[in-house]
Design a protein around this motif. Sequence first.
Motif, PDB file in Angstrom:
ATOM      1  N   ARG A   4     -54.342 -41.532 -39.478  1.00 43.02           N
ATOM      2  CA  ARG A   4     -53.129 -42.333 -39.307  1.00 43.02           C
ATOM      3  C   ARG A   4     -52.721 -42.312 -37.840  1.00 43.02           C
ATOM      4  NH1 ARG A   4     -48.472 -40.874 -41.672  1.00 43.02           N
ATOM      5  NH2 ARG A   4     -47.823 -43.049 -41.845  1.00 43.02           N
ATOM      6  N   ILE A   5     -52.424 -43.485 -37.315  1.00 43.48           N
ATOM      7  CA  ILE A   5     -52.121 -43.636 -35.894  1.00 43.48           C
ATOM      8  C   ILE A   5     -50.706 -44.163 -35.725  1.00 43.48           C
ATOM      9  CG2 ILE A   5     -52.674 -44.992 -33.813  1.00 43.48           C
ATOM     10  CD1 ILE A   5     -55.611 -44.777 -34.666  1.00 43.48           C
ATOM     11  N   GLY A   6     -49.985 -43.561 -34.798  1.00 42.09           N
ATOM     12  CA  GLY A   6     -48.634 -44.011 -34.478  1.00 42.09           C
ATOM     13  C   GLY A   6     -48.559 -44.491 -33.039  1.00 42.09           C
ATOM     14  N   VAL A   7     -47.698 -45.453 -32.808  1.00 46.16           N
ATOM     15  CA  VAL A   7     -47.428 -45.948 -31.451  1.00 46.16           C
ATOM     16  C   VAL A   7     -45.921 -45.918 -31.265  1.00 46.16           C
ATOM     17  CG1 VAL A   7     -47.613 -47.875 -29.835  1.00 46.16           C
ATOM     18  CG2 VAL A   7     -49.468 -47.431 -31.470  1.00 46.16           C
ATOM     19  N   LEU A   8     -45.463 -45.272 -30.210  1.00 44.84           N
ATOM     20  CA  LEU A   8     -44.038 -45.197 -29.923  1.00 44.84           C
ATOM     21  C   LEU A   8     -43.731 -46.039 -28.693  1.00 44.84           C
ATOM     22  CD1 LEU A   8     -41.272 -44.066 -30.519  1.00 44.84           C
ATOM     23  CD2 LEU A   8     -41.890 -41.988 -29.291  1.00 44.84           C
ATOM     24  N   GLY A   9     -43.018 -47.129 -28.891  1.00 46.19           N
ATOM     25  CA  GLY A   9     -42.667 -48.034 -27.800  1.00 46.19           C
ATOM     26  C   GLY A   9     -43.222 -49.422 -28.037  1.00 46.19           C
ATOM     27  N   GLY A  10     -42.315 -50.398 -28.198  1.00 44.68           N
ATOM     28  CA  GLY A  10     -42.744 -51.757 -28.492  1.00 44.68           C
ATOM     29  C   GLY A  10     -42.762 -52.665 -27.286  1.00 44.68           C
ATOM     30  N   ASN A  11     -43.032 -52.104 -26.101  1.00 47.61           N
ATOM     31  CA  ASN A  11     -43.231 -52.936 -24.910  1.00 47.61           C
ATOM     32  C   ASN A  11     -44.635 -53.530 -24.962  1.00 47.61           C
ATOM     33  OD1 ASN A  11     -44.832 -50.722 -24.307  1.00 47.61           O
ATOM     34  ND2 ASN A  11     -43.380 -49.858 -22.843  1.00 47.61           N
ATOM     35  N   SER A  12     -45.021 -54.232 -23.899  1.00 43.21           N
ATOM     36  CA  SER A  12     -46.334 -54.890 -23.921  1.00 43.21           C
ATOM     37  C   SER A  12     -47.464 -53.880 -24.044  1.00 43.21           C
ATOM     38  CB  SER A  12     -46.526 -55.745 -22.660  1.00 43.21           C
ATOM     39  OG  SER A  12     -46.411 -54.956 -21.488  1.00 43.21           O
ATOM     40  N   LEU A  13     -47.331 -52.719 -23.426  1.00 44.51           N
ATOM     41  CA  LEU A  13     -48.349 -51.678 -23.549  1.00 44.51           C
ATOM     42  C   LEU A  13     -48.436 -51.187 -24.989  1.00 44.51           C
ATOM     43  CD1 LEU A  13     -50.377 -49.573 -22.501  1.00 44.51           C
ATOM     44  CD2 LEU A  13     -48.413 -48.160 -21.805  1.00 44.51           C
ATOM     45  N   GLY A  14     -47.291 -50.901 -25.596  1.00 47.70           N
ATOM     46  CA  GLY A  14     -47.279 -50.432 -26.975  1.00 47.70           C
ATOM     47  C   GLY A  14     -47.848 -51.449 -27.948  1.00 47.70           C
ATOM     48  N   LEU A  15     -47.521 -52.720 -27.746  1.00 45.78           N
ATOM     49  CA  LEU A  15     -48.050 -53.764 -28.618  1.00 45.78           C
ATOM     50  C   LEU A  15     -49.559 -53.895 -28.453  1.00 45.78           C
ATOM     51  CD1 LEU A  15     -45.342 -56.574 -28.251  1.00 45.78           C
ATOM     52  CD2 LEU A  15     -45.473 -54.727 -29.938  1.00 45.78           C
ATOM     53  N   TYR A  26     -57.631 -49.383 -38.438  1.00 45.59           N
ATOM     54  CA  TYR A  26     -56.802 -48.216 -38.740  1.00 45.59           C
ATOM     55  C   TYR A  26     -55.395 -48.636 -39.165  1.00 45.59           C
ATOM     56  CZ  TYR A  26     -60.466 -45.407 -36.605  1.00 45.59           C
ATOM     57  OH  TYR A  26     -61.664 -44.818 -36.323  1.00 45.59           O
ATOM     58  N   ASP A  27     -54.771 -47.793 -39.987  1.00 45.20           N
ATOM     59  CA  ASP A  27     -53.361 -47.979 -40.327  1.00 45.20           C
ATOM     60  C   ASP A  27     -52.517 -47.493 -39.153  1.00 45.20           C
ATOM     61  OD1 ASP A  27     -54.012 -48.938 -42.825  1.00 45.20           O
ATOM     62  OD2 ASP A  27     -53.884 -46.951 -43.776  1.00 45.20           O
ATOM     63  N   VAL A  28     -51.548 -48.310 -38.737  1.00 42.19           N
ATOM     64  CA  VAL A  28     -50.729 -47.991 -37.569  1.00 42.19           C
ATOM     65  C   VAL A  28     -49.260 -48.124 -37.921  1.00 42.19           C
ATOM     66  CG1 VAL A  28     -50.152 -48.638 -35.192  1.00 42.19           C
ATOM     67  CG2 VAL A  28     -52.527 -48.821 -35.989  1.00 42.19           C
ATOM     68  N   ILE A  29     -48.465 -47.130 -37.492  1.00 45.86           N
ATOM     69  CA  ILE A  29     -47.018 -47.229 -37.572  1.00 45.86           C
ATOM     70  C   ILE A  29     -46.494 -47.406 -36.149  1.00 45.86           C
ATOM     71  CG2 ILE A  29     -46.958 -44.703 -37.718  1.00 45.86           C
ATOM     72  CD1 ILE A  29     -44.171 -47.097 -38.837  1.00 45.86           C
ATOM     73  N   LEU A  30     -45.825 -48.513 -35.889  1.00 48.75           N
ATOM     74  CA  LEU A  30     -45.237 -48.797 -34.577  1.00 48.75           C
ATOM     75  C   LEU A  30     -43.742 -48.529 -34.657  1.00 48.75           C
ATOM     76  CD1 LEU A  30     -45.098 -49.997 -31.696  1.00 48.75           C
ATOM     77  CD2 LEU A  30     -45.003 -52.267 -32.742  1.00 48.75           C
ATOM     78  N   VAL A  31     -43.260 -47.568 -33.869  1.00 47.37           N
ATOM     79  CA  VAL A  31     -41.839 -47.228 -33.851  1.00 47.37           C
ATOM     80  C   VAL A  31     -41.235 -47.696 -32.531  1.00 47.37           C
ATOM     81  CG1 VAL A  31     -40.149 -45.360 -33.858  1.00 47.37           C
ATOM     82  CG2 VAL A  31     -42.127 -45.259 -35.395  1.00 47.37           C
ATOM     83  N   GLU A  32     -40.200 -48.532 -32.634  1.00 54.89           N
ATOM     84  CA  GLU A  32     -39.460 -49.004 -31.464  1.00 54.89           C
ATOM     85  C   GLU A  32     -38.000 -48.592 -31.628  1.00 54.89           C
ATOM     86  OE1 GLU A  32     -37.660 -49.889 -28.535  1.00 54.89           O
ATOM     87  OE2 GLU A  32     -39.806 -50.324 -28.333  1.00 54.89           O
ATOM     88  N   LEU A  66     -50.317 -52.590 -40.567  1.00 51.13           N
ATOM     89  CA  LEU A  66     -49.277 -52.332 -39.565  1.00 51.13           C
ATOM     90  C   LEU A  66     -47.906 -52.238 -40.220  1.00 51.13           C
ATOM     91  CD1 LEU A  66     -48.242 -52.042 -36.684  1.00 51.13           C
ATOM     92  CD2 LEU A  66     -48.182 -54.542 -36.505  1.00 51.13           C
ATOM     93  N   ASP A  67     -47.194 -51.165 -39.867  1.00 52.15           N
ATOM     94  CA  ASP A  67     -45.816 -50.971 -40.299  1.00 52.15           C
ATOM     95  C   ASP A  67     -44.961 -50.836 -39.036  1.00 52.15           C
ATOM     96  OD1 ASP A  67     -43.421 -50.334 -41.499  1.00 52.15           O
ATOM     97  OD2 ASP A  67     -44.020 -48.332 -42.130  1.00 52.15           O
ATOM     98  N   VAL A  68     -43.985 -51.735 -38.860  1.00 51.19           N
ATOM     99  CA  VAL A  68     -43.091 -51.694 -37.701  1.00 51.19           C
ATOM    100  C   VAL A  68     -41.757 -51.120 -38.136  1.00 51.19           C
ATOM    101  CG1 VAL A  68     -41.994 -53.027 -35.866  1.00 51.19           C
ATOM    102  CG2 VAL A  68     -44.235 -53.727 -36.739  1.00 51.19           C
ATOM    103  N   SER A  69     -41.276 -50.098 -37.407  1.00 47.18           N
ATOM    104  CA  SER A  69     -40.060 -49.401 -37.829  1.00 47.18           C
ATOM    105  C   SER A  69     -39.217 -49.024 -36.622  1.00 47.18           C
ATOM    106  CB  SER A  69     -40.418 -48.149 -38.633  1.00 47.18           C
ATOM    107  OG  SER A  69     -39.256 -47.442 -38.998  1.00 47.18           O
ATOM    108  N   ILE A  70     -37.962 -48.717 -36.894  1.00 46.52           N
ATOM    109  CA  ILE A  70     -37.055 -48.204 -35.872  1.00 46.52           C
ATOM    110  C   ILE A  70     -36.806 -46.709 -36.072  1.00 46.52           C
ATOM    111  CG2 ILE A  70     -34.894 -48.624 -37.117  1.00 46.52           C
ATOM    112  CD1 ILE A  70     -33.747 -49.705 -34.461  1.00 46.52           C
TER     113      ILE A  70
END
Length: 432
Positions: A4-15, A26-32, A66-70
């Motif tokens: 499971r992979i997470g990304v913290l930050g929804g700027n252009s780099l994070g996206l 891969y399953d990814v959780i993006l937290v902004e 992809l799951d996008v969350s705050i």
Amino acid sequence: MKTRIGVLGGNSLGLAVTVRWVESGYDVILVEPSLDRFQDITKDTFFSYEQDFIESFRRAKLSNRLDVSIDFYKLSGIHFLFVCVENIHLLWTVVHKMASFLSADKACLIIKSTVPVGTADEIQQWFDEKRKGIEVISFPNFLRKGETMADILQPARIILGGDGNQPGMKALRKLLACDSLPIMVTTRKNAEMIKLASNAFLAAKISFMNQIAQICEGLGVDIQTVSRGMGLDPRIGQAFLEAGIGFGGPGLPNDMHLLIEQAKQYQWTTPLLDAVMMINHQQSEWAIEKVKEKFGKLEGRTLAVWGVTFKGETDEISQSVSLGILETLLKEKVILQIYDPGGLPRLKEKWVAEGIFQRHETQIRIYTHPLESVEQASALLILTNWQEFKEVNLTRVKERMECPLIIDGRNLFPPLMMKELGFEYISVGRKV
């Protein structure tokens, strides 16, 4: 267990990092953490000029991976967390917030943000003192604006900073090895320094060529011929040898500043880096100097301007050389007729927020077509290297201008061709 992979930050780099792993299956959780940016992402209203990047992220959202969350709690159970925030202060803020959600002896924190040398070691020490058992890896990004998808999917090299014997590093290398890309594993400090030093070297190449261009201009030598001849030497190469009005954007200036300021903390002098920045600042004044040489007093003069972004094929105006030139001309009471294919929304937002539009309302004219912007202009200033500018109908440009004068800060056209078309053409380091 599935990674499971997470990304913290929804700027252009994070996206971009998000797209890279979703497209790899891969399953990814993006937290902004920012509500405004989170809403932009979920409503698909975030802005980018790169169409392939936009479409790739839309595909990622439509996938079931992809799951996008705050919410930070969504990071629980993550194996690899890529941190992609904008600055060192925000980095430490999110480290403190997310620490309780990361699984001890399981999670690997990967810093993609550009940071001062030693930052990743400090974060690792903080986790160790908290007995979190979290492994920290420095994984600097080398993304170019306008080339985001190419650089995230097929980077020239991968630099990883951390302990090569640790399980997190071994697992990350195994994930990355599937792409058959060159991977270098070194210390965290080395990885951070490689990023800063790489951009400092590129900035130095640009300032060097702009210094040579000044000499070429005085001697009647063509800088583009000189740069091509230099670039044939494999020790030099062709990249970043273009003369112009200097470098800007969110990358090179910020990384140069980081490096210089960190050296000052240890009372180290940086004469070469200081000279690179000084030359860059001086070169940004080139266009204004040429206009003044031609017209003398500028008050009331109408000038067309093509280009507000820091380079072509992007909407990014951060630290754009163009903005400094435009704002100086506004203070000189020049009437500006401005066109840019991608940066006008951000320019308007910035100038409204800073009160520039309000103070200079009668001097600013925004156009959505290049030919409209040159109507009855005393001169055309080209400040950004958009491909669209190279393909414009120059005969129609000349017909609409009051004076057929082009001051080209990006050397887009051959001088002899411009002379044959009837233009007075002033470019960097070249003479007709």
